[in-house]
Design an enzyme around this catalytic site. Structure first.
Site, PDB file in Angstrom:
ATOM      1  N   ASP A 114     -11.997  -0.745  -5.583  1.00  0.00           N
ATOM      2  CA  ASP A 114     -10.762  -1.077  -4.863  1.00  0.00           C
ATOM      3  C   ASP A 114     -10.843  -2.571  -4.552  1.00  0.00           C
ATOM      4  OD1 ASP A 114      -8.645  -1.122  -3.019  1.00  0.00           O
ATOM      5  OD2 ASP A 114      -9.184   0.837  -2.191  1.00  0.00           O
ATOM      6  N   HIS A 144      -6.349   7.755   2.252  1.00  0.00           N
ATOM      7  CA  HIS A 144      -6.882   7.323   3.545  1.00  0.00           C
ATOM      8  C   HIS A 144      -5.784   6.722   4.426  1.00  0.00           C
ATOM      9  CE1 HIS A 144      -6.513   3.815   1.116  1.00  0.00           C
ATOM     10  NE2 HIS A 144      -6.762   3.031   2.144  1.00  0.00           N
ATOM     11  N   ASP A 145      -4.558   6.597   3.906  1.00  0.00           N
ATOM     12  CA  ASP A 145      -3.477   5.996   4.688  1.00  0.00           C
ATOM     13  C   ASP A 145      -2.457   7.006   5.187  1.00  0.00           C
ATOM     14  OD1 ASP A 145      -4.453   3.389   4.455  1.00  0.00           O
ATOM     15  OD2 ASP A 145      -3.332   2.988   2.617  1.00  0.00           O
ATOM     16  N   GLU A 166      -1.453  -0.570  -6.013  1.00  0.00           N
ATOM     17  CA  GLU A 166      -0.771  -0.069  -4.825  1.00  0.00           C
ATOM     18  C   GLU A 166       0.419  -0.987  -4.575  1.00  0.00           C
ATOM     19  OE1 GLU A 166      -1.403   0.911  -0.103  1.00  0.00           O
ATOM     20  OE2 GLU A 166      -2.202  -0.926  -0.952  1.00  0.00           O
ATOM     21  N   ASP A 197      -5.226  -3.379  -4.317  1.00  0.00           N
ATOM     22  CA  ASP A 197      -4.662  -3.208  -2.981  1.00  0.00           C
ATOM     23  C   ASP A 197      -3.391  -4.053  -2.802  1.00  0.00           C
ATOM     24  OD1 ASP A 197      -5.186  -2.074  -0.282  1.00  0.00           O
ATOM     25  OD2 ASP A 197      -5.284  -4.185   0.317  1.00  0.00           O
TER      26      ASP A 197
HETATM   27  C1  GLC Z   1      -3.665  -0.927   1.729  1.00  0.00           C
HETATM   28  C2  GLC Z   1      -4.800  -0.011   2.110  1.00  0.00           C
HETATM   29  C3  GLC Z   1      -4.825   0.083   3.607  1.00  0.00           C
HETATM   30  C4  GLC Z   1      -5.054  -1.305   4.182  1.00  0.00           C
HETATM   31  C5  GLC Z   1      -4.026  -2.301   3.651  1.00  0.00           C
HETATM   32  C6  GLC Z   1      -4.446  -3.724   3.910  1.00  0.00           C
HETATM   33  O1  GLC Z   1      -2.432  -0.414   2.086  1.00  0.00           O
HETATM   34  O2  GLC Z   1      -4.659   1.221   1.481  1.00  0.00           O
HETATM   35  O3  GLC Z   1      -5.792   0.984   4.081  1.00  0.00           O
HETATM   36  O4  GLC Z   1      -4.959  -1.268   5.577  1.00  0.00           O
HETATM   37  O5  GLC Z   1      -3.882  -2.192   2.257  1.00  0.00           O
HETATM   38  O6  GLC Z   1      -5.478  -4.111   3.067  1.00  0.00           O
END
Ligand code: GLC
Length: 539
Positions: free
Chosen positions: A97, A314-315, A253, A198
């Protein structure tokens, strides 16, 4: 090119919560290594590891302070290499990641950058002069606070699209890009097979810094701080760079839950795929909206490009709690996960049906987003009960609790008290489910085998139908192979008439579906997978 991702089942490991191998209450590489056989048994072909780099962990590792090392909580670079070697030996690939939008303010680059206005790394971050003695514009961070932080020493603001301890990098500076591409090379050299990128659409910012508009409910609309011009070119460069190194998979993402924003980023010259939050992060299960979204995905991803399908991360809260699903409905959802035309991602613990962790006091909270929401409510003088509600509403701790491996203390996750609170689960532990051939774990493992082995599931066309209220049908077909999965999400039995020639291949529970002649009878909350008999196909 070997596009291995087309017939692979992915599994997300949340680093601190999967398995602790050294008894300090925090997951690590030694722990994950000890569970590789478990992952193999589940049918996992690739693991996505959340950030494991040195970090002050303000945002649990998404605040990186050194991109080319392993956080001591998780082990050493040697432990990482040993893990990758063993995973590869078992046929399991590894995704790292990478957080390229921002660094921790503890990163040496930021420390240099903030040290003076003339430091050579000053321009690596986004620094702006105050406007009328205040922030340069109205931008808010994705955690709900002001996105600008004043650096008293140099009298300028730096931009942070997440916590103030996560400073955004300036991607218009070519040195930043070079440093990041070197970092990607470093991890490819360590053996990783791909990257989860990310918040990758946040990267490019224009210089105009126009105020963001406000939506009808008072929330900021992130119009000028994401998806800005230049982002596609950046993705093209990134792709060209990593694909030169081999069959490296890129999943991005994109911070949006709108299909029309997400879809264009999966393209021949851009990313292999992106996370489809349009389906995956739905807050509730409303059958019609759910089915409509699946239908759109089936229509809009044609040719070589596939969406992703997932119901946890995890979000977001865990799906049994979010959707109000019991085990029978979980089996239906897994049937869809593995038979829809998409790259399937399992979030750790979902295979055994784990549900939400709940914060009963602020001391239970670990996630910064929840903590910010709680303190905001406190500042508004709300009663404690309401502050806790705000905390649990915003908190991402719900799905970050530790894996329920066994009935030993701390669920077999560790010999020490875990870093996040422990709450009992109402389902059988992983160890018990591994021993029970009828468990949810084995149901999903059987589906994962099908997903990997049946060409129609990786290559076939896909159509979504709803022949009866709350009944979903997913039809897959390719020359020589046809499969249909039927999921009755309703609380009552249904009968469907199928065409000639189908035979029952798998049911969500023993006896949950019966095929008599052309009539498929499904019990409440039950599903089935059928294959078209070969001789019927040839006829
Ligand atoms: C993404 C991650 C999240 C994090 C954010 C900032 O959305 O999945 O957990 O807080 O990025 O890096």
């Amino acid at each position: 090119m070997n596009e291995w991702w087309k017939h692979t089942v992915f599994y997300q490991i949340y680093m601190p919560s999967f398995c602790d191998g050294n008894g300090d209450g925090i997951g690590d590489f030694i722990g994950i290594r000890s569970k590789l056989e478990y992952l193999k048994q589940l049918g996992v072909g690739c693991v996505w590891l959340t950030p494991f780099y040195p970090s002050p962990k303000v945002d649990q590792g998404y605040d990186v302070s050194d991109y080319e090392n392993v956080d001591p909580d998780y082990g050493t670079l040697e432990d990482f290499r040993a893990f990758v070697k063993q995973a590869h030996a078992l046929g399991i690939r590894v995704l790292a990641d990478v957080v390229m939008n921002h660094t921790s303010t503890e990163h040496a680059w930021f420390k240099e950058s903030r040290s003076s206005r003339s430091n050579p790394k000053r321009d690596w971050y986004i620094w702006k002069e105050p406007v009328n003695g205040a922030e340069p514009n109205n931008w808010e961070s994705f955690f709900g606070e002001k996105a600008w932080e004043l650096d008293e020493a140099t009298g300028m603001y730096y931009y942070h699209s997440f916590a103030k301890e996560q400073a955004d990098l300036n991607w218009t500076n070519p040195e930043v890009k070079q440093a990041m591409f070197r970092m990607l090379d470093f991890w490819i050299d360590q053996g990783v097979d791909g990257f989860r990128l990310d918040v990758i659409n946040n990267l490019s910012l224009t210089d105009c810094l126009t105020d963001n508009p406000t939506g009808p409910d008072g929330e900021q609309i992130h119009q000028y701080d994401v998806n800005q011009p230049g982002i596609r070119q950046f993705m093209r460069d990134l792709r060209t760079h990593v694909k030169r190194r081999g069959d490296i998979f890129l999943v991005g993402e994109i911070s949006s839950d709108k299909l029309d924003v997400i879809r264009p980023y999966a393209d021949d010259d851009l990313l292999d795929t992106t996370f489809n939050f349009n389906l995956g992060s739905m807050e509730h299960f409303t059958f019609d909206a759910f089915a409509a979204e699946l239908g759109r995905m089936a229509r809009e991803y044609t040719g070589e490009h596939l969406p992703t399908i997932f119901f946890g991360s995890h979000d977001m809260p865990r799906f049994p709690s979010r959707f109000g699903f019991d085990e029978a409905q979980a089996r239906n959802l897994f049937t869809l996960l593995m038979t829809f035309r998409a790259y399937p991602f399992i979030y750790f613990g979902d295979e055994i049906g784990m549900d939400n962790y709940v914060c009963h006091s602020i001391d239970d909270a670990r996630d910064i987003q929840g903590v910010i929401a709680y303190h905001k409510a406190k500042q508004e003088n709300k009663p404690e009960e309401e502050c806790l509600r705000a905390l649990n509403q915003a908190s991402r701790d719900h799905s970050r609790n530790t894996m329920y491996w066994s009935d030993a203390e701390w669920g077999g996750f560790s010999t020490a008290r875990p870093w996040i609170g422990w709450q009992p689960q109402s389902i059988p532990c992983a160890e018990a489910q591994q021993k029970d051939p009828d468990s949810l774990f084995h149901y999903l493992a059987g589906l994962a085998r099908l997903r990997t082995e049946l060409p129609v599931l990786s290559q076939g066309d896909c159509q979504i139908e709803c022949p009866a209220p709350q009944v979903l049908v997913c039809r897959r077909s390719m020359p020589g192979q046809k499969l249909v999965s039927v999921m009755n999400f309703s609380g009552r039995p249904v009968e469907l008439t199928l065409e000639e020639g189908w035979s029952l291949h798998k049911t969500t529970l023993p006896g949950a579906a019966k095929l008599q002649g052309n009539t498929l009878a499904l019990q409440a909350k039950s599903g089935a997978i059928l294959l078209l008999n070969e001789k019927e196909e040839q006829a």
